[in-house]
Design a protein around this motif. Structure first.
Motif, PDB file in Angstrom:
ATOM      1  N   GLU A   1       1.014  -1.100  -0.079  1.00 17.96           N
ATOM      2  CA  GLU A   1       0.010   0.089   0.093  1.00 17.96           C
ATOM      3  C   GLU A   1       0.845   1.154   0.110  1.00 17.96           C
ATOM      4  N   ALA A   2       2.182   1.261   0.720  1.00 19.80           N
ATOM      5  CA  ALA A   2       3.002   2.419   0.622  1.00 19.80           C
ATOM      6  C   ALA A   2       3.438   2.650  -0.537  1.00 19.80           C
ATOM      7  N   ASP A   3       3.664   1.482  -1.458  1.00 15.64           N
ATOM      8  CA  ASP A   3       4.406   1.955  -2.853  1.00 15.64           C
ATOM      9  C   ASP A   3       3.102   2.521  -3.631  1.00 15.64           C
ATOM     10  N   VAL A   4       1.845   2.103  -3.699  1.00 19.74           N
ATOM     11  CA  VAL A   4       0.663   2.720  -4.338  1.00 19.74           C
ATOM     12  C   VAL A   4       0.642   4.182  -3.875  1.00 19.74           C
ATOM     13  N   LYS A   5       0.686   4.453  -2.587  1.00 21.19           N
ATOM     14  CA  LYS A   5       0.582   5.755  -1.993  1.00 21.19           C
ATOM     15  C   LYS A   5       1.580   6.621  -2.601  1.00 21.19           C
ATOM     16  N   THR A   6       2.844   6.218  -2.543  1.00 21.47           N
ATOM     17  CA  THR A   6       3.845   6.975  -3.067  1.00 21.47           C
ATOM     18  C   THR A   6       3.649   7.482  -4.486  1.00 21.47           C
ATOM     19  N   ALA A   7       3.299   6.487  -5.177  1.00 20.85           N
ATOM     20  CA  ALA A   7       3.084   6.654  -6.749  1.00 20.85           C
ATOM     21  C   ALA A   7       2.113   7.509  -6.889  1.00 20.85           C
ATOM     22  N   LEU A   8       0.763   7.444  -6.165  1.00 15.02           N
ATOM     23  CA  LEU A   8      -0.355   8.239  -6.453  1.00 15.02           C
ATOM     24  C   LEU A   8       0.081   9.874  -6.163  1.00 15.02           C
ATOM     25  N   ARG A   9       0.985   9.960  -5.081  1.00 15.03           N
ATOM     26  CA  ARG A   9       1.067  11.254  -4.626  1.00 15.03           C
ATOM     27  C   ARG A   9       1.976  11.954  -5.843  1.00 15.03           C
ATOM     28  N   GLU A  10       2.776  11.274  -6.496  1.00 18.10           N
ATOM     29  CA  GLU A  10       3.507  11.694  -7.536  1.00 18.10           C
ATOM     30  C   GLU A  10       2.473  11.836  -8.758  1.00 18.10           C
ATOM     31  N   VAL A  11       1.630  11.045  -8.926  1.00 17.18           N
ATOM     32  CA  VAL A  11       0.713  11.158  -9.856  1.00 17.18           C
ATOM     33  C   VAL A  11      -0.451  12.769  -9.388  1.00 17.18           C
ATOM     34  N   ARG A  12      -0.663  13.030  -8.376  1.00 17.82           N
ATOM     35  CA  ARG A  12      -1.151  14.133  -8.000  1.00 17.82           C
ATOM     36  C   ARG A  12      -0.376  15.328  -8.407  1.00 17.82           C
ATOM     37  N   VAL A  13       0.821  15.195  -7.911  1.00 20.37           N
ATOM     38  CA  VAL A  13       1.650  16.343  -8.359  1.00 20.37           C
ATOM     39  C   VAL A  13       1.744  16.599  -9.922  1.00 20.37           C
ATOM     40  N   ALA A  14       1.821  15.490 -10.558  1.00 26.71           N
ATOM     41  CA  ALA A  14       1.804  15.405 -11.889  1.00 26.71           C
ATOM     42  C   ALA A  14       0.719  16.253 -12.620  1.00 26.71           C
ATOM     43  N   LEU A  15      -0.467  15.997 -12.049  1.00 22.80           N
ATOM     44  CA  LEU A  15      -1.833  16.485 -12.470  1.00 22.80           C
ATOM     45  C   LEU A  15      -1.772  17.813 -12.242  1.00 22.80           C
ATOM     46  N   LEU A  16      -1.555  18.444 -10.871  1.00 22.29           N
ATOM     47  CA  LEU A  16      -1.631  19.741 -10.600  1.00 22.29           C
ATOM     48  C   LEU A  16      -0.469  20.440 -11.486  1.00 22.29           C
ATOM     49  N   GLU A  17       0.602  19.982 -11.576  1.00 27.58           N
ATOM     50  CA  GLU A  17       1.383  20.525 -12.565  1.00 27.58           C
ATOM     51  C   GLU A  17       1.029  20.900 -14.115  1.00 27.58           C
ATOM     52  N   ALA A  18       0.058  19.914 -14.349  1.00 29.62           N
ATOM     53  CA  ALA A  18      -0.659  19.991 -15.705  1.00 29.62           C
ATOM     54  C   ALA A  18      -1.773  20.830 -15.840  1.00 29.62           C
TER      55      ALA A  18
END
Length: 513
Positions: free
Chosen positions: A24-41
């Motif tokens: 679950e930690a792996d998924v959460k870390t990845a999704l945190r990066e996904v969120r940052v990527a979306l906000l940057e877009a």
């Protein structure tokens, strides 16, 4: 427009798919990066937050963490969620309600968003794809030459426009357009309203008056895709006052960050029906959420690639060429046709960008300095040959080569490289024609035109082998022979161009000078 977001997300998912099992930690870390990527877009904060929550709820379930390829499973969940955010629950978002003739379509939006050009593009689409008889009317009495602009565009695309009468109000023009559409037997009449630099009461009151007279079947908001989140606020305001049925995003071929497209449906609840991809009158495409999501996640867009090919290739022509290829007959006329085909479909980079697993290869080609103008030079060399020489390239000896190169304003070594490429492609076509059940080329052409022009089934995006097979089949299709000739499958780079990012025979040939 989605390149930056696509690059960021592919980086996140590359890390995930390399791991055997995910915590679950792996998924959460990845999704945190996904969120940052979306906000940057430039995706709105609330949409990015909701998106990550929805993915997290599905991605941390037992079914995912225990699956064989959990990384791919997460990518699939993100893909499905992206589609949901882009499309909502509507099945056929690209369709326009243009029944009960004459059906009014009201075009609204701010000044400078491309309303008038988009009105003409949509009229051309209705005329050509749905065989509708369309009347266009400009209600913009403020912007100098706005009415004249629509009239000129109408002449270009062969669509009637309402005769201009000086001094009329938008309401009077609407009544006249309605009357002319009814009397003239038109299927659709389109009303291009005036825009302002910002939303004000005068503008809204005017559009409301026009809406009440015409009672439109569709009220389409045209917004500039480059304005980012402001486009979403514009959509909310127009929907609150006028009531819109759909959105067209223009300038989606630009280098904006694409956040407006990702936020629009989730925030306003209104579907994006079409996107404008350039200045030309046919540069308007239906907005397909699943295809956009596929491109963003680097899964390619096989269906759009096949559609592009279908638009530019005739089935009979492809069958005829396939029979020639099967016998290994591939002369300079065939090569010229293939090169022109590639140019029509947007060049090597555009085609490869739509093929699954080829996005990185496309960017490598770009970085290596490959120049698309190489195809123009190759065509110039072929045009410099006589009919006999084109049909029989083996006739070309030293003196003929000098004459041909001089006639094209190029050097003999470039002609030698072209001849080498033609020989490689002829050999490869012959092999492909004999390969497998009924021949690989035959299968590809069948898949492309489905006997009656049906679309092939979309391969399972979560199965890399299925996607690779689809890409390879496309590579061999009659009209994509150039692509087939330019690469031997996904793993090995591009066929007649060899196995590296650039063909060995073309090293230096395609370099920018």
């Amino acid at each position: 427009m989605f390149e930056n977001l696509s690059d960021r997300l592919s980086g996140v998912f590359d890390k995930l798919t390399k791991q055997g099992a995910l915590s679950e930690a792996d998924v959460k870390t990845a999704l945190r990066e996904v969120r940052v990527a979306l906000l940057e877009a430039d995706v709105s904060l609330s949409v990015a937050r909701d998106f990550v929550k929805a993915v997290e709820a599905k991605a941390t379930g037992q079914a995912v963490t225990k699956s064989v390829t959990p990384g791919q499973q997460v990518v699939k969940i993100v893909h499905d969620e992206l589609v949901h955010f882009l499309a909502g629950d509507e099945a056929d978002i690209g369709a326009l309600k243009v029944d009960n003739p004459p059906a009014p379509i009201l075009m609204v939006g701010l000044q400078g968003g491309g309303k008038t050009t988009t009105t003409a593009k949509l009229a051309k689409r209705l005329k050509e794809k749905q065989s509708k008889r369309v009347l266009m009317a400009s209600l913009d009495v403020y912007r100098p030459a706005a009415m004249e602009q629509l009239r000129v565009l109408g002449e270009q695309i062969g669509v009637d426009t309402l005769p201009i009468v000086a001094g009329e109000t938008p309401a009077q023009i609407t009544k006249r357009a309605k009357q002319m559409a009814t009397m003239g037997g038109y299927d659709v009449y389109m009303l291009d309203t005036a825009g302002r630099l910002s939303i004000d009461d005068t503008l809204m009151a005017e559009v409301e008056a026009v809406r009440d007279i015409a009672t439109p079947r569709e009220t389409i908001l045209v917004v500039d895709g480059l304005t980012g989140q402001d486009a979403v606020h514009t959509a909310e305001n127009f929907d609150g006052r006028i009531g819109i049925t759909g959105v067209i995003l223009t300038r989606m071929d630009g280098d904006g960050r694409g956040g407006a497209a990702l936020s629009m449906r989730a925030v306003t609840g209104k579907p994006i029906k079409f996107v404008g991809l350039g200045e030309k009158m046919d540069a308007l495409e239906e907005f397909h959420p699943e295809r956009i999501a596929g491109r963003i996640l680097g899964m390619g867009d096989i269906v759009s690639l096949v559609e592009k090919a279908q638009e530019t290739i005739e089935a009979e022509h492809a069958e005829r060429m396939m029979k020639r290829f099967q016998k290994g007959r591939f002369n300079m006329n065939d090569l010229k046709m293939q090169l022109e085909q590639m140019q029509k479909m947007g060049g090597m980079e555009s085609i490869m960008g739509m093929m699954p697993g080829m996005k990185k290869a496309a960017s490598q080609i770009k970085d290596s300095g490959f120049d698309e103008s190489v195809f123009k030079r190759q065509i110039a060399l072929i045009q410099s040959m006589t009919k006999l020489e084109r049909a029989n390239p083996q006739l070309l000896q030293a003196s003929r080569k000098k004459r041909i190169a001089k006639g094209a304003g190029l050097e003999v070594p470039e002609l030698n490289q072209l001849l080498k490429m033609q020989r490689q492609m002829a050999d490869m076509m012959k092999k492909m024609g004999k390969m497998g059940k009924g021949g690989m080329l035959k299968q590809a052409v069948k898949g492309m035109f489905g006997g009656k022009g049906d679309m092939p089934d979309m391969p399972d995006m979560n199965d890399p082998k299925a996607m690779e097979a689809a890409a390879k089949a496309l590579g061999g299709a009659g009209g994509l022979g150039a692509l087939g000739g330019m690469g031997g499958g996904i793993g090995g780079g591009l066929p007649g161009l060899g196995g590296s990012a650039l063909p060995p025979g073309l090293s230096g040939f395609g370099k920018k000078k």
